[in-house]
Design an enzyme around this catalytic site. Structure first.
Site, PDB file in Angstrom:
ATOM      1  N   ASP A 471      -0.927   2.151  -5.516  1.00 23.30           N
ATOM      2  CA  ASP A 471      -1.339   1.212  -4.607  1.00 23.30           C
ATOM      3  C   ASP A 471      -2.126   2.148  -3.599  1.00 23.30           C
ATOM      4  O   ASP A 471      -2.108   3.246  -3.361  1.00 23.30           O
ATOM      5  CB  ASP A 471      -0.282   0.536  -3.981  1.00 23.30           C
ATOM      6  N   ASP A 541      -4.163  -9.552  -5.283  1.00 23.04           N
ATOM      7  CA  ASP A 541      -2.704  -9.987  -4.987  1.00 23.04           C
ATOM      8  C   ASP A 541      -2.440 -11.781  -5.030  1.00 23.04           C
ATOM      9  O   ASP A 541      -1.225 -12.142  -4.958  1.00 23.04           O
ATOM     10  CB  ASP A 541      -2.416  -9.687  -3.423  1.00 23.04           C
TER      11      ASP A 541
HETATM   12  C1  DGJ Z   1      -0.082  -4.475  -2.514  1.00 28.77           C
HETATM   13  C2  DGJ Z   1      -0.147  -4.767  -4.000  1.00 28.77           C
HETATM   14  O1  DGJ Z   1      -1.281  -5.313  -4.354  1.00 28.77           O
HETATM   15  C3  DGJ Z   1       1.123  -5.679  -4.171  1.00 28.77           C
HETATM   16  O2  DGJ Z   1       1.184  -5.926  -5.426  1.00 28.77           O
HETATM   17  C4  DGJ Z   1       2.390  -4.993  -3.780  1.00 28.77           C
HETATM   18  O3  DGJ Z   1       2.521  -3.753  -4.419  1.00 28.77           O
HETATM   19  C5  DGJ Z   1       2.328  -4.591  -2.270  1.00 28.77           C
HETATM   20  N1  DGJ Z   1       0.991  -3.822  -1.828  1.00 28.77           N
HETATM   21  C6  DGJ Z   1       3.467  -3.438  -1.734  1.00 28.77           C
HETATM   22  O4  DGJ Z   1       3.333  -3.279  -0.475  1.00 28.77           O
END
Ligand code: DGJ
Length: 717
Positions: A471, A541
């Site tokens: 990430d 997201d």
């Molecule tokens: C952003 C990601 O896109 C999410 O899926 C998740 O992993 C969060 N960060 C965790 O902080």
């Protein structure tokens, strides 16, 4: 195939395209043609026309000719008043250049770029060398072409052959001029949770610039643009695509100038960019993939999808069956312990999900998003028995285990930051700009990359891990490193990206059996550069099926659907509060690398059965998802329907999803990409249809309520 005529015309023929350049009678390299495949005679006649327009070598006014000349590499300070593709600053302050043709070479192999993603293997390469009349700078432009693709990959290397140090103020990957200015520019724009929405604007005079200045390719603009004709549709009409193999700040520009010429150029964003070249040093630009289609934007997208799968994405994984994961982020956020996680694993295993991915919050003192990034040690207070308890549970349940990292970040409240504040970007005496209460690690420093490599490797070596989610949750702000001399601060942004690539490369080489998924606060770094390392990327997201069908639709303009990680989540949706049928969420998530983002222990029996059926169906079609061709049938941005189908290469299998965005009556959708001669059986109803009928009269879609989907499979038996 590459042909060289009289050592001055270079003809590159791809599957259905021709790209030609030539050395004009003044000795400058100019574009001759790019588009549909043409024969050499046509190119010779174009060249004659250009020769007539080109001034004589002794014409004192010839430098003004550069303003209209279709330069393959536009240089600065000699009467070309378009934006240049290269600016070289010399130590006397002068920046004038005049790059003249100096030779060529054709190679069968494709040389790899140093430390950067690039086209893998195959094809033929043309290297054309240009030399500056006023300095020791040499540019080697490279062009790669492939018999079976309509794509030309371009880039260049800038070499200082002189005795003085120079500074590059700009080093774009390409420049291409068109005589026709009657185009619209298509780009993929958006923001967090609404990534990559196609947007088309008519080009007028002036510069249209698509860019990221964030140090990542960004949620806001994707490093992909296309020139499209007004009548260009999904399967008909002309368009020209440009896709950059780069994951940092970029710019892609279309400039319609006062001479009524259209120049397209771009590469690493010139903002925050300078690069010092000492004698004998060189600089390589990222590659750009240029494609042409006379069969609509759908064909262009399939070219990119095929090319990325064949030539960019890690061959070890690109066509491999993707794991069906369940991820605990939306199920628990930071609020979990080993008991809760083991319950989710057990429940998920009964639904035939094959991999559990433990998301953010398993390390250091990470109970909220304000601490512990950088402390890659298991939080055994939260997870009693550590990761072993969880992995053991996965093993007992016949599941694999995946783990989340955010390698490029550090929290101020972390052991790492307390020990090494100098590991963060920026100046120590200026308060840092925070985002999600975290700072960016200075990946321009080798010791930082080494530290992260060792810390992450330690975990990957110690535990049985088959999947990593990498990430990256904020854009860069301070483009400054305490490790760089003042004269090199302009190199920060690109050096950061090189640091990211080097860590990815090292981790992937050290752990070749681990499957890496990319992510950047959702889809903030969904680009061809990242796909070189990560075969799939978390698309957004936003897991709401209605928004997702749009995000996936836009993403598919430039990327294969197998690269999109797509999960089913609960309703009301956490990002939009919208409620959609469970079947709709499954159907939209099936158009990519499918998975689940929910608490499996909280599903109703009906939902559990639905998951079992979804996975069963997905396993049947997942080969199509990784190998097939996508046809976009109904555009959710311009109507109240969404429909996409995936067709196998042999045209004998098709999987389709239709989604009603409003209550809808019975309707037909004309499919694309089938074989007219074949008879297709609808697997659900047993009804046979000819390919011709499906494409000309359409496939029947029943009455649907708002947000319901109709999923279909057609097969030639
Ligand atoms: C952003 C990601 O896109 C999410 O899926 C998740 O992993 C969060 N960060 C965790 O902080």
């Amino acid at each position: 195939m590459i042909q060289i005529v009289e050592d001055k015309i270079f003809i590159l023929n791809g599957h259905k395209i021709t790209y030609a350049l030539f050395v004009n009678k003044l000795g400058f390299l100019q574009n001759l043609y790019f588009g549909e495949k043409v024969d050499n005679n046509f190119l010779y006649s174009l060249q004659e026309e250009w020769d007539k327009k080109t001034p004589a070598a002794d014409d004192l006014n010839k430098d003004m000719y550069f303003d209209t000349m279709p330069s393959e590499c536009a240089f600065y300070g000699r009467g070309d008043y378009n934006e240049p593709s290269i600016i070289v600053h010399r130590n006397d302050g002068s920046e004038m250049s005049r790059f003249r043709y100096a030779g060529y070479e054709v190679k069968k192999c494709i040389p790899a770029l140093k430390g950067m993603p690039c086209v893998r293997g195959g094809g033929e390469s043309l290297f054309v060398t240009l030399k500056d009349d006023f300095s020791g700078i040499k540019i080697v432009l490279h062009y790669l072409v492939f018999d079976d693709f309509d794509i030309v990959a371009r880039g260049c290397e800038i070499i200082n052959t002189g005795n003085d140090c120079v500074t590059l103020r700009r080093a774009f990957s390409f420049c291409l001029q068109f005589e026709d200015i009657d185009y619209s520019l298509l780009c993929l724009s958006g923001g967090w949770a609404r990534e990559r929405a196609p947007e088309t604007n008519k080009l007028g005079h002036g510069i249209t610039k698509i860019q990221s200045t964030r140090g990542i390719s960004s949620h806001q603009f994707n490093p992909f643009i296309a020139l499209v004709k007004d009548d260009c549709g999904e399967e008909t009409g002309k368009c020209i695509g440009f896709e950059l193999l780069y994951s940092g700040s970029f710019s892609l520009c279309a400039e319609v100038n006062g001479n009524d010429k259209l120049r397209v150029y771009g590469g690493i964003n010139e903002m925050n960019f300078t690069w010092m070249l000492h004698p004998a040093e060189s600089f390589e630009t990222p590659q750009i993939l240029i494609s042409y289609s006379n069969n609509g934007i759908g064909y262009l997208s399939r070219q990119y999808a095929n090319f990325l799968r064949e030539k960019i994405i890690n061959p070890q994984y690109v066509y491999k069956e993707r794991p069906i994961v369940i991820n605990n982020w939306e199920a628990t956020y930071f609020n979990f312990d080993e008991k809760k996680i083991c319950e989710i694993i057990e429940a998920a295993s009964k639904l035939n999900i094959d991999t559990f991915v433990l998301d953010d919050g398993w390390f250091g003192k990470r109970n909220l998003d304000n601490a512990a990034l950088g402390d890659w040690v298991v939080n055994e207070t939260k997870l009693k028995g550590g990761l072993n308890t969880i992995i053991q549970k996965c093993n007992e349940c016949g599941m694999k285990f995946g783990l989340w990292f955010e390698p490029e970040m550090v929290s101020e409240d972390s052991d790492l930051y307390r020990a090494h504040p100098e590991f963060a970007v920026g100046k120590r005496d200026i308060e840092p700009a925070r985002s999600r209460t975290q700072l960016v690690l200075d990946f321009t420093k080798q010791e930082v990359v080494d530290y992260v490599f060792n810390a992450v490797s330690e975990i990957l070596k110690t535990y049985q891990i088959s999947y990593v989610k990498w990430d990256m949750n904020r854009s860069l702000s301070e483009f400054y490193s305490t490790g760089l001399d003042y004269s090199r601060q302009g190199e920060f942004s690109h050096r950061y990206v090189l640091g990211v690539y080097s860590l990815a490369e090292r981790l992937m080489s050290a752990f070749p059996d681990i499957f890496f998924e990319g992510c950047a606060g959702g889809g903030g770094r969904f680009d061809a550069g990242m796909l070189y390392y990560f075969p799939q990327i978390w698309t957004s997201d936003n897991t709401d099926a209605i928004d997702r069908c749009k995000i996936q639709w836009g993403t598919s303009y430039a990327y294969p659907i197998s690269a999109m990680s797509c999960h089913v989540s609960v309703c009301p949706n956490h990002q939009t509060n919208r409620t959609t049928p469970f079947s709709t969420r499954g159907a939209i998530a099936s158009l990519g690398a499918t998975g689940y983002e929910l608490d499996a222990t909280k599903l109703t029996d009906e939902e559990k059965n639905a998951v079992i059926v979804q996975i069963d169906n997905y396993k049947r079609i997942r080969d199509l998802i990784v190998h097939g061709d996508l046809y976009r049938i109904r555009n959710p941005f311009s109507g109240s329907e969404f429909c996409e189908i995936v067709v196998s290469k042999d045209k004998k299998s098709t999987y389709g999803v239709y989604l009603a965005l409003e209550d809808s009556s019975e309707t037909q959708v004309c499919l694309s990409g089938l074989d007219q001669k074949y008879v297709y059986r609808d697997i659900k109803t047993g009804v046979d249809y000819s390919g011709k009928l499906l494409m000309e009269q359409g496939f029947d879609i029943p009455i649907l309520k708002k947000y319901e989907t109709y999923v279909f499979e057609l097969k030639v038996l």
